[in-house]
Design a protein around this motif. Structure first.
Motif, mmCIF file in Angstrom:
data_model
loop_
_atom_site.group_PDB
_atom_site.id
_atom_site.type_symbol
_atom_site.label_atom_id
_atom_site.label_comp_id
_atom_site.label_asym_id
_atom_site.label_seq_id
_atom_site.Cartn_x
_atom_site.Cartn_y
_atom_site.Cartn_z
ATOM 1 N N LEU A 1 30.665 32.406 26.852
ATOM 2 C CA LEU A 1 31.657 32.870 27.824
ATOM 3 C C LEU A 1 31.557 34.374 28.079
ATOM 4 O O LEU A 1 31.600 34.802 29.232
ATOM 5 N N GLY A 2 31.437 35.178 27.059
ATOM 6 C CA GLY A 2 31.321 36.624 27.253
ATOM 7 C C GLY A 2 30.136 36.979 28.135
ATOM 8 O O GLY A 2 30.232 37.832 29.027
ATOM 9 N N GLU A 3 29.030 36.315 27.907
ATOM 10 C CA GLU A 3 27.835 36.546 28.715
ATOM 11 C C GLU A 3 28.071 36.108 30.165
ATOM 12 O O GLU A 3 27.655 36.805 31.094
ATOM 13 N N ILE A 4 28.761 34.990 30.353
ATOM 14 C CA ILE A 4 29.061 34.494 31.698
ATOM 15 C C ILE A 4 29.907 35.511 32.458
ATOM 16 O O ILE A 4 29.640 35.818 33.621
ATOM 17 N N LEU A 5 30.922 36.053 31.809
ATOM 18 C CA LEU A 5 31.777 37.047 32.457
ATOM 19 C C LEU A 5 30.998 38.310 32.791
ATOM 20 O O LEU A 5 31.211 38.926 33.846
ATOM 21 N N THR A 6 30.077 38.708 31.928
ATOM 22 C CA THR A 6 29.210 39.858 32.210
ATOM 23 C C THR A 6 28.364 39.594 33.452
ATOM 24 O O THR A 6 28.239 40.455 34.334
ATOM 25 N N ILE A 7 27.795 38.403 33.540
ATOM 26 C CA ILE A 7 26.949 38.052 34.691
ATOM 27 C C ILE A 7 27.768 38.044 35.977
ATOM 28 O O ILE A 7 27.327 38.581 37.002
ATOM 29 N N ASP B 1 38.706 34.146 54.262
ATOM 30 C CA ASP B 1 39.603 35.157 54.831
ATOM 31 C C ASP B 1 40.927 34.541 55.258
ATOM 32 O O ASP B 1 41.913 35.240 55.438
ATOM 33 N N ALA B 2 40.940 33.210 55.409
ATOM 34 C CA ALA B 2 42.156 32.527 55.860
ATOM 35 C C ALA B 2 43.197 32.382 54.751
ATOM 36 O O ALA B 2 44.359 32.138 55.027
ATOM 37 N N HIS B 3 42.792 32.540 53.504
ATOM 38 C CA HIS B 3 43.730 32.384 52.390
ATOM 39 C C HIS B 3 44.544 33.656 52.174
ATOM 40 O O HIS B 3 44.019 34.764 52.286
ATOM 41 N N ILE B 4 45.798 33.479 51.841
ATOM 42 C CA ILE B 4 46.660 34.631 51.562
ATOM 43 C C ILE B 4 46.162 35.368 50.323
ATOM 44 O O ILE B 4 46.051 36.587 50.308
ATOM 45 N N ASP B 5 45.864 34.601 49.261
ATOM 46 C CA ASP B 5 45.335 35.201 48.040
ATOM 47 C C ASP B 5 43.847 35.474 48.221
ATOM 48 O O ASP B 5 43.094 34.590 48.598
ATOM 49 N N LYS B 6 43.455 36.702 47.946
ATOM 50 C CA LYS B 6 42.041 37.061 48.033
ATOM 51 C C LYS B 6 41.383 36.720 46.705
ATOM 52 O O LYS B 6 41.515 37.452 45.725
ATOM 53 N N VAL B 7 40.696 35.585 46.691
ATOM 54 C CA VAL B 7 40.055 35.084 45.485
ATOM 55 C C VAL B 7 38.640 34.651 45.825
ATOM 56 O O VAL B 7 38.406 34.049 46.868
ATOM 57 N N VAL B 8 37.703 34.969 44.945
ATOM 58 C CA VAL B 8 36.345 34.434 45.039
ATOM 59 C C VAL B 8 36.190 33.458 43.888
ATOM 60 O O VAL B 8 36.427 33.801 42.731
ATOM 61 N N THR B 9 35.822 32.230 44.224
ATOM 62 C CA THR B 9 35.621 31.205 43.205
ATOM 63 C C THR B 9 34.128 31.093 42.918
ATOM 64 O O THR B 9 33.325 30.951 43.842
ATOM 65 N N PHE B 10 33.785 31.173 41.630
ATOM 66 C CA PHE B 10 32.389 31.062 41.202
ATOM 67 C C PHE B 10 32.159 29.779 40.423
ATOM 68 O O PHE B 10 33.016 29.346 39.662
ATOM 69 N N ALA B 11 30.987 29.216 40.590
ATOM 70 C CA ALA B 11 30.453 28.201 39.689
ATOM 71 C C ALA B 11 29.137 28.799 39.199
ATOM 72 O O ALA B 11 28.268 29.139 40.002
ATOM 73 N N LEU B 12 29.017 28.986 37.899
ATOM 74 C CA LEU B 12 27.816 29.593 37.328
ATOM 75 C C LEU B 12 27.292 28.674 36.233
ATOM 76 O O LEU B 12 28.006 28.349 35.291
ATOM 77 N N SER C 1 39.593 38.049 41.247
ATOM 78 C CA SER C 1 40.606 38.601 42.144
ATOM 79 C C SER C 1 40.811 40.067 41.780
ATOM 80 O O SER C 1 40.320 40.540 40.760
ATOM 81 N N MET C 2 41.547 40.770 42.629
ATOM 82 C CA MET C 2 41.817 42.177 42.381
ATOM 83 C C MET C 2 43.220 42.309 41.794
ATOM 84 O O MET C 2 44.171 41.725 42.313
ATOM 85 N N ALA C 3 43.333 43.046 40.686
ATOM 86 C CA ALA C 3 44.628 43.299 40.056
ATOM 87 C C ALA C 3 44.665 44.766 39.633
ATOM 88 O O ALA C 3 43.847 45.202 38.829
ATOM 89 N N ARG C 4 45.598 45.497 40.214
ATOM 90 C CA ARG C 4 45.740 46.923 39.885
ATOM 91 C C ARG C 4 44.421 47.677 40.027
ATOM 92 O O ARG C 4 44.006 48.407 39.127
ATOM 93 N N GLU C 5 43.759 47.457 41.140
ATOM 94 C CA GLU C 5 42.509 48.139 41.491
ATOM 95 C C GLU C 5 41.345 47.823 40.561
ATOM 96 O O GLU C 5 40.355 48.539 40.522
ATOM 97 N N LYS C 6 41.475 46.750 39.775
ATOM 98 C CA LYS C 6 40.382 46.281 38.933
ATOM 99 C C LYS C 6 40.147 44.809 39.228
ATOM 100 O O LYS C 6 41.073 44.075 39.571
ATOM 101 N N ILE C 7 38.916 44.380 39.049
ATOM 102 C CA ILE C 7 38.604 42.976 39.255
ATOM 103 C C ILE C 7 39.008 42.190 38.015
ATOM 104 O O ILE C 7 38.676 42.558 36.891
ATOM 105 N N LYS C 8 39.750 41.127 38.251
ATOM 106 C CA LYS C 8 40.242 40.250 37.186
ATOM 107 C C LYS C 8 39.465 38.934 37.269
ATOM 108 O O LYS C 8 39.305 38.359 38.347
ATOM 109 N N LEU C 9 38.981 38.449 36.126
ATOM 110 C CA LEU C 9 38.250 37.187 36.070
ATOM 111 C C LEU C 9 39.052 36.181 35.266
ATOM 112 O O LEU C 9 39.521 36.485 34.169
ATOM 113 N N ASP C 10 39.219 34.978 35.822
ATOM 114 C CA ASP C 10 39.963 33.906 35.161
ATOM 115 C C ASP C 10 39.117 32.644 35.128
ATOM 116 O O ASP C 10 38.545 32.245 36.151
ATOM 117 N N VAL C 11 39.059 31.998 33.981
ATOM 118 C CA VAL C 11 38.409 30.695 33.853
ATOM 119 C C VAL C 11 39.377 29.656 34.418
ATOM 120 O O VAL C 11 40.558 29.678 34.107
#
Length: 142
Positions: A119-125, A47-58, A80-90
Motif C-alpha cells: 500500500l505505501g508503494e501504491i500511494l507513492t506511485i 468536471d460535471a461532479h460537484i466533488d473534484k475527485v480523481v479515481t484511480f485503479a492501479l 482529492s484536494m484538502a487544505r491545498e494538499k492532495i489527499k489519497l483515500d483507499v
C-alpha cells in the motif's frame, strides 16, 4: 531505494459517466520500477461532479506475455484536494469504474488494500502519477 518511471498513455478519452450520465474523462499509463514493467493505472474524473475527485485503479504484478489478471492485484484510490494538499483515500471496488478488469485483475476490498504490504508503494506511485500528469493536478486545484 526503488526508482519509478511513469509513462502516460496516449490520450485521455471522453465518455459518459456511469453515475450521472454527463461527460467524464479517463486516462491511463504505465509504471516501471527499476526499469521493469511493474504497474498499469487508469484515472477517471468528471468536471460535471460537484466533488473534484480523481479515481484511480492501479494494478501491480506480472506483465509478461504469459501473465494473466490472476498474476496481478489492483487497488482503488481516490485523490482529492484538502487544505491545498492532495489527499489519497483507499475506496471499495464498487466505487471504482473498473472493479474487475481483465487487464488489471481483481480489485482488493478497502480492508484488504489497507493491510496489503504494497500500500505505501501504491500511494507513492499515485503521487508520482499526479505530479507527471498535469491534467489531473489542474483538475484537482480549487
Amino acid at each position: 531505494m526503488a526508482t519509478y518511471d511513469i509513462e502516460i498513455g496516449e490520450a485521455e478519452i471522453s465518455k459518459i459517466c456511469k453515475c450521472c450520465g454527463r461527460p467524464s474523462s479517463t486516462g491511463h499509463g504505465f509504471v516501471y520500477k527499476d526499469g521493469d514493467s511493474y504497474a498499469v493505472y487508469y484515472a477517471g474524473w468528471s468536471d460535471a461532479h460537484i466533488d473534484k475527485v480523481v479515481t484511480f485503479a492501479l494494478a501491480i504484478g506480472e506483465w509478461d506475455d504469459h501473465s494473466s489478471k490472476d498474476d496481478r492485484v489492483c487497488f482503488s484510490i481516490e485523490a482529492s484536494m484538502a487544505r491545498e494538499k492532495i489527499k489519497l483515500d483507499v475506496i471499495e471496488p464498487g466505487k471504482s469504474p473498473w472493479p474487475d478488469s481483465d487487464l488489471l485483475g481483481k480489485m482488493l476490498s478497502r480492508q484488504n488494500a489497507l493491510s496489503h504490504p504494497a500500500l505505501g508503494e501504491i500511494l507513492t506511485i499515485i503521487g508520482l502519477v499526479l505530479k507527471e500528469q498535469d491534467t489531473l493536478v489542474e483538475f484537482l486545484r480549487p
